[in-house]
Design a protein around this motif. Structure first.
Motif, PDB file in Angstrom:
ATOM      1  N   THR A  46      61.391  31.672  13.752  1.00 55.29           N
ATOM      2  CA  THR A  46      61.865  30.566  14.512  1.00 55.29           C
ATOM      3  C   THR A  46      62.474  29.680  13.407  1.00 55.29           C
ATOM      4  O   THR A  46      63.574  28.948  13.794  1.00 55.29           O
ATOM      5  CB  THR A  46      60.724  29.970  15.286  1.00 55.29           C
ATOM      6  N   ILE A  47      61.792  29.157  12.536  1.00 56.82           N
ATOM      7  CA  ILE A  47      62.344  28.569  11.214  1.00 56.82           C
ATOM      8  C   ILE A  47      63.796  28.922  10.915  1.00 56.82           C
ATOM      9  O   ILE A  47      64.756  28.277  10.936  1.00 56.82           O
ATOM     10  CB  ILE A  47      61.289  28.161  10.150  1.00 56.82           C
ATOM     11  N   GLU A  48      63.886  30.252  10.657  1.00 63.31           N
ATOM     12  CA  GLU A  48      65.062  30.807  10.242  1.00 63.31           C
ATOM     13  C   GLU A  48      66.224  30.690  11.122  1.00 63.31           C
ATOM     14  O   GLU A  48      67.302  30.429  10.817  1.00 63.31           O
ATOM     15  CB  GLU A  48      64.716  32.350   9.763  1.00 63.31           C
ATOM     16  N   ALA A  49      65.635  31.151  12.290  1.00 61.01           N
ATOM     17  CA  ALA A  49      66.721  31.251  13.327  1.00 61.01           C
ATOM     18  C   ALA A  49      67.548  29.733  13.608  1.00 61.01           C
ATOM     19  O   ALA A  49      68.675  29.538  13.941  1.00 61.01           O
ATOM     20  CB  ALA A  49      66.211  31.660  14.639  1.00 61.01           C
ATOM     21  N   ASN A  50      66.413  28.871  13.609  1.00 57.97           N
ATOM     22  CA  ASN A  50      66.883  27.592  13.810  1.00 57.97           C
ATOM     23  C   ASN A  50      67.743  26.696  12.844  1.00 57.97           C
ATOM     24  O   ASN A  50      68.655  26.227  13.021  1.00 57.97           O
ATOM     25  CB  ASN A  50      65.855  26.552  14.008  1.00 57.97           C
TER      26      ASN A  50
END
Length: 154
Positions: A46-50
């Motif tokens: 989620t961190i990476e995608a955001n």
């Protein structure tokens, strides 16, 4: 495992809209950031995608498309995108062939148990289909910014 300066393995995989995406669609037109991640809606992913989403306009200005890949389904990808308002396409590599062709499907050990999983990895592919950057085992936090800096130098 793949290395810089070799041709990127071709692919033809469904995205979150159940539409087929081919690497060849971008040849001669756009650079491609192809990032592999273990699972939708998990903390690191989620961190990476955001962070890729926050920089989506900057990537677009650099003539680059960002595409995430996991073994999740198209429906799972749609839920993930909708939950966080993501601005990246996500490919559903359900059979794992794309992961295997890029060398990211690897054995890992967690709490003494060995299993197969996607090694978080990112590949930058130029408009000629050449791998200009290969990064296996990346850390999610700050990774999108690092990739953007590399893309700007193409």
């Amino acid at each position: 495992m793949l290395e810089q300066h070799q041709q990127a393995p071709q692919f033809s995989v469904k995205n979150q809209f159940n539409e087929t995406v081919n690497l060849s669609n971008y040849l001669g037109k756009k650079n491609v950031v192809l990032y592999f991640y273990p699972k939708d809606d998990t903390p690191g992913c989620t961190i990476e995608a955001n962070q890729f989403t926050q920089l989506a306009e900057e990537f677009a200005k650099a003539d680059t498309v960002v595409i995430g890949v996991s073994k999740d389904t198209c429906a799972s990808h749609t839920d993930f995108i909708n939950k966080y308002g993501l601005k990246v396409d996500l490919l559903a590599d359900e059979d794992g062939k794309l992961c295997e062709s890029y060398g990211v499907w690897q054995e890992r050990e967690k709490n003494g148990v060995k299993s197969m999983a996607i090694l978080r990895s990112t590949f930058i592919i130029n408009k000629q289909g050449e791998l200009v950057d290969v990064a296996y085992g990346v850390t999610p936090e700050g990774h999108a910014q690092e990739v953007l800096e590399k893309v700007k130098n193409l």
